[in-house]
Design an enzyme around this catalytic site. Structure first.
Site, short mmCIF file in Angstrom:
data_model
loop_
_atom_site.label_atom_id
_atom_site.label_comp_id
_atom_site.label_asym_id
_atom_site.label_seq_id
_atom_site.Cartn_x
_atom_site.Cartn_y
_atom_site.Cartn_z
N TRP A 106 72.28 -17.23 67.06
CA TRP A 106 72.42 -15.84 67.49
C TRP A 106 72.15 -15.66 68.98
CZ3 TRP A 106 75.63 -13.50 64.75
CH2 TRP A 106 75.71 -13.77 63.38
N ASP A 175 66.23 -9.70 70.32
CA ASP A 175 66.97 -9.46 69.09
C ASP A 175 66.00 -9.70 67.94
OD1 ASP A 175 68.50 -9.58 66.80
OD2 ASP A 175 69.90 -11.11 67.53
N LYS A 199 68.62 -6.57 56.97
CA LYS A 199 67.71 -7.61 56.48
C LYS A 199 66.38 -7.01 56.06
CE LYS A 199 70.29 -10.39 59.59
NZ LYS A 199 71.08 -11.18 58.66
N1 PLP Z 1 71.19 -11.42 65.30
C1 PLP Z 1 70.58 -12.01 64.25
C2 PLP Z 1 69.21 -12.56 64.44
C3 PLP Z 1 71.23 -12.12 63.03
O1 PLP Z 1 70.63 -12.71 61.99
C4 PLP Z 1 72.53 -11.58 62.88
C5 PLP Z 1 73.25 -11.68 61.60
O2 PLP Z 1 72.86 -12.31 60.66
C6 PLP Z 1 73.13 -10.99 63.99
C7 PLP Z 1 72.43 -10.91 65.18
C8 PLP Z 1 74.50 -10.42 63.90
O3 PLP Z 1 74.47 -9.28 63.12
P1 PLP Z 1 75.80 -8.54 62.62
O4 PLP Z 1 76.42 -9.40 61.57
O5 PLP Z 1 75.26 -7.24 62.11
O6 PLP Z 1 76.68 -8.37 63.80
#
Ligand code: PLP
Length: 368
Positions: A106, A175, A199
């Site tokens: 991520w 994040d 989550k």
């Molecule tokens: N950041 C983290 C830590 C994630 O676990 C995720 C998705 O699992 C995301 C960003 C991306 O999220 P989205 O699928 O809502 O765009």
């Protein structure tokens, strides 16, 4: 009445507290005696306005958010938000530079996205594969960066920070999509925190952004208006139609967290649940192997291999089948890393973790 349900160890969208689902079910067709569902409610109505302000008030209370921070409820998920971060913040300084500490999928994706808008300095682990956090003394950070970005829990790899990165005064951005409200956080140490809800705090559709007021207003011209923090902050997240139902579900989850002792209580339970699984891995004589360094093993997502360090494909398949027979689902590791991953977010109970622990012990005995 609580019903027996499948135990969901999915990484997201993930398990919700059963009481939240029951409450939403109870009010589904007739919210607050209005004769309509929240799904059908105008985002400009006074009833939705109450839902939105309840969500914000609860969040401020649970995280003790200082008054000089705005709370935004946006769309676009975690990915939308890691794209919005450089669009809004890289212009904080003339050089348009940012540092990204990359510890998994991520933060890697976020850094790649940010490269479209400025000069990105990436700090990476030395080893191939994401199994740890590079030693902070080895980080070469740029003192004139607009911000330092990190992902506090890498969902795919199970790598979680248990310390606050030192940035020598440079704005810190995190994040927290997969460990938001799983433990107390000192918001005042951050310039910006964001988290997708699906989550730990609700369902897909809404992303929370907590941003310090003085960082708002440096947005690049090319930023889509719906991602512009200044526009969204001055419209109380109602510049355009917000995800009303997702915000409603989030308000119920926040209330549930509050009623269950807040972030400190969540942290205690998350430690208890994850330790249960890590202890079995550690005592299995190499039958279960977690690739992540001890110091940054995630309490949210526990990845492990079965049979050997590289994972025995047949045994892992058998493990997943056996789990499913016991009513436990979504334990398959992310497709990019394979193996097993147990996600133990706030709504996963101690009893759920105990069921997994008991199964892991039995499986070990039968297959070692
Ligand atoms: N950041 C983290 C830590 C994630 O676990 C995720 C998705 O699992 C995301 C960003 C991306 O999220 P989205 O699928 O809502 O765009």
């Amino acid at each position: 009445m609580a019903q027996k349900r499948t135990i969901n160890f999915g990484a997201g969208p993930a398990k919700l507290p059963q009481s939240v689902l029951l409450e939403a079910q109870k009010e589904f067709l007739n919210y607050n005696n209005l004769g309509i569902s929240v799904l059908e409610m105008s985002h400009r109505s006074s009833d939705f306005s109450k839902i939105l302000s309840t969500a914000e008030t609860l969040l401020r209370e649970l995280l003790n958010i200082p008054d000089n921070y705005k709370v935004l409820f946006l769309q676009g998920g975690g990915s939308g938000e890691f794209s919005a971060v450089p669009l809004n913040l890289i212009g904080l300084k003339e050089d348009k530079c940012a540092d990204y500490i990359v510890t998994g999928t991520w933060s890697e994706k976020a850094a790649k996205e940010a490269e479209k808008y400025g000069k990105i300095n990436v700090v990476r682990p030395k080893v191939g594969g994401y199994t740890g956090i590079p030693e902070p003394s080895s980080w070469t950070l740029n003192p004139s960066a607009s911000y330092v970005y990190f992902c506090s829990n890498e969902t795919v790899h199970g790598v979680e920070y248990n310390f606050l990165p030192e940035t020598k005064g440079v704005v810190l951005v995190s994040d927290m999509s997969s460990n938001f409200l799983s433990r107390p956080v000192d918001v005042s140490k951050y310039g910006l925190i964001f988290a997708g809800a699906q989550k730990n705090v609700g369902c897909a559709g809404v992303t929370v952004v907590i941003v310090r007021e003085d960082l708002i207003g440096h947005t690049l011209n090319e930023c889509p208006v719906v991602f512009n923090y200044k526009v969204q902050a001055s419209n109380n997240s109602l510049y355009n139609t917000p995800p009303v139902f997702s915000i409603y579900i989030m308000s119920l989850v926040l209330e549930w967290i509050k009623n269950n002792g807040g972030t400190a209580a969540m942290a205690k339970l998350n430690k208890e649940k994850s330790s249960m699984i890590y202890d079995i891995i550690g005592a299995s004589n190499g039958f279960y192997v977690c690739p992540v360094d001890d110091a940054c093993q995630s309490r949210m997502n526990v990845p492990f291999r079965v049979g050997s360090k590289e994972g025995d494909e047949a045994l892992e398949k058998k493990f997943l089948e056996g789990a499913s027979q016991r009513g436990m689902i979504a334990l398959k590791g992310h497709r990019s890393v394979g193996g097993i991953r147990a996600s133990l977010y706030n709504a996963v109970t101690v009893e759920d973790a105990e069921a997994l622990a008991a199964y892991m012990k039995d499986f070990l005995k039968e297959n070692q």
